[in-house]
Write a protein that holds these residues in place. Structure first.
Motif, PDB file in Angstrom:
ATOM      1  N   PHE A 113       5.059   2.239 -24.544  1.00  0.00           N
ATOM      2  CA  PHE A 113       4.045   1.001 -24.627  1.00  0.00           C
ATOM      3  C   PHE A 113       4.653   0.741 -25.683  1.00  0.00           C
ATOM      4  O   PHE A 113       4.218   1.138 -26.817  1.00  0.00           O
ATOM      5  N   PRO A 114       4.879  -0.985 -25.700  1.00  0.00           N
ATOM      6  CA  PRO A 114       4.912  -1.430 -27.066  1.00  0.00           C
ATOM      7  C   PRO A 114       3.502  -0.946 -27.771  1.00  0.00           C
ATOM      8  O   PRO A 114       3.242  -2.227 -28.471  1.00  0.00           O
ATOM      9  N   ALA A 115       3.500  -0.141 -28.949  1.00  0.00           N
ATOM     10  CA  ALA A 115       2.036  -0.263 -29.934  1.00  0.00           C
ATOM     11  C   ALA A 115       3.056   0.222 -30.985  1.00  0.00           C
ATOM     12  O   ALA A 115       1.700   0.568 -31.417  1.00  0.00           O
ATOM     13  N   GLY A 116       4.659   0.070 -31.684  1.00  0.00           N
ATOM     14  CA  GLY A 116       4.873   0.642 -32.690  1.00  0.00           C
ATOM     15  C   GLY A 116       4.907   1.659 -33.351  1.00  0.00           C
ATOM     16  O   GLY A 116       5.290   1.888 -34.258  1.00  0.00           O
TER      17      GLY A 116
END
Lengths: 225, 224
Positions: free
Chosen positions: B14-17
């Motif tokens: 999930f691209p949240a860092g």
């Protein structure tokens, strides 16, 4: 769907061309390519060539240091508040392609703090031939290779060489010393890229970044048109 | 609840860092406290019962609808290290960005307006869970899993640890993850009557100290 047009939220969530206040955001250009090919040198030369005519800023993605940002600071190509370093957790391609959140945060903070900006250069950490930028992060990308990395790289292709909006073949001054055939590199690049442009440059000579700077100006003209 | 939505939110991709953070593993590896799978397991267990429990309780409370401002203040009070507060807000802001694009919601927009530079990540996680149609228990599970999975995957990169061994560590911790998530939900439930002081304040001094030391290194792979 432009999520940010329906309310006054503090930040855009994607590649929306407008900032929350309705103004057009800066053009974002990514520079990727293998380690040591001359990405940081190209960024520095672009800053020197363009800083008197444009408001610009730089985001660097160092792999495990702040060296690229520190090089730019040392060379004083821009005031320090216009240069931001993003840490990438050992995966430079993840930060520019799969999970762009830290880089988006960096470009938005630059626009908030030193804006308005015309142009933001986003430099990737040195990576491999498959590293490309997400369209959610940049509007156009430059892939930088060099003649000393082997003159077969254009022939090998890969997403960077094949799909970048501009391919830069750097350090042409070294070609005679490393036995690289520039004609062959140009022909291979043409075969891989069809009509997409290629620039051969040496930053050792004065005005060496002229062609790339001209390409950037053309991108900016199209962006603001 | 939707079990599939939970998988989307809990997915390590999930691209949240999160990929740029080690959960303190980089500092612990350098200090010689993580040297292989066994010490990674010890490290993760310590993280789970301290930072993990606190994060899961905050996330569960936020998912249950407790006021995010008071939860964010409670998170600050439970995070002595300035470097960890910065990291938590950065990750909260990044999760906010990904979630607003993924599950658009008025509640997320309001939280983003209240915290333009980011709220604490577990608080954001709880509000995101609500936006995704998930409940307090789902949010707690995401938080406890994140509290150990990030450190495990970072250690694979830092020590060239066998990835099967690292995943085995996570699997062996699973029953404890269940218990900590339950405890977090229970404490979040008590917030309605007792306020945010009902949330646990378990601290891990070595994680806090390690984060401060790590933030000063000139050369490092991870942001925290």
């Amino acid at each position: 769907m432009h999520l940010d047009h329906s309310h006054d939220g503090p930040a855009a969530v994607s590649a929306d061309a407008h900032r929350p206040n309705g103004s057009r955001r800066a053009l974002r250009i990514g520079l990727g390519g293998p380690v040591g090919s001359g990405k940081t040198a190209t960024v520095a030369a672009l800053c020197q060539a363009l800083r008197d005519e444009l408001s610009l800023a730089v985001v660097t993605n160092d792999i495990y240091t702040r060296e690229d940002a520190e090089f730019l600071l040392r060379e004083a190509v821009l005031p320090p508040e216009r240069i931001t370093a993003v840490a990438t957790g050992a995966c430079p391609h993840t930060a520019i392609r799969d999970d762009i959140s830290a880089n988006l945060e960096a470009v938005e903070d630059l626009e908030d703090e030193v804006g308005p900006l015309d142009l933001i250069l986003v430099e990737s950490g040195g990576d491999n031939l498959t590293a490309t930028f997400s369209k959610g992060l940049v509007d156009a990308q430059i892939f930088v290779i060099d003649v000393a990395g082997g003159d077969d790289i254009p022939r090998k292709g890969g997403p960077g060489v094949t799909t970048a909006d501009l391919l830069v073949v750097n350090k042409t001054d070294l070609a005679p010393y490393v036995g690289s055939d520039l004609g062959r590199m140009a022909a291979d690049a043409k075969a891989q890229r069809a009509e997409l442009p290629v620039v051969f440059q040496s930053l050792r000579s004065k005005g060496g970044v002229r062609d790339v700077a001209g390409w950037v100006r053309a991108q900016l003209a199209a962006w603001t048109a | 609840m939707s079990r599939a939505a939970l998988l989307v939110l809990a997915d390590g991709r999930f691209p949240a860092g999160g990929h740029a953070h080690s959960g303190g593993a980089e500092a612990a590896v350098r200090a010689g406290r993580i040297t292989g799978a066994a010490s990674l397991e010890d490290f993760c267990r310590g993280r789970l019962h301290t930072a993990g429990l606190v994060a899961a309780s905050l996330a569960a409370a936020a998912a249950a609808g407790v006021d995010a401002l008071s939860l964010d203040a409670a998170a600050d009070a439970r995070t002595p290290s300035p470097a960890l507060r910065v990291a938590a807000r950065k990750l909260g802001r990044q999760l906010m960005r990904a979630a607003r694009a993924t599950w658009p919601s008025e509640e997320l927009d309001a939280l983003a307006r209240a915290f333009p530079k980011g709220a604490h990540q577990p608080v954001v996680l709880g509000v995101v869970a609500r936006a995704a149609g998930l409940g307090a228990s789902d949010a707690a599970y995401c938080a406890v899993y994140e509290s150990v999975s990030g450190a495990a995957s970072a250690t694979v990169r830092l020590l060239s640890l066998d990835p099967f061994d690292a995943t085995g560590v996570l699997a062996r911790l699973a029953p404890e993850l269940d218990r900590v998530a339950d405890r977090a939900v229970e404490s979040a439930r008590r917030v309605a009557g007792e306020g945010v002081d009902a949330l646990p304040a378990a601290s891990a001094p070595l994680l806090e100290i390690g984060a401060e030391v790590h933030a000063g290194w000139p050369v490092r792979l991870f942001a925290s």
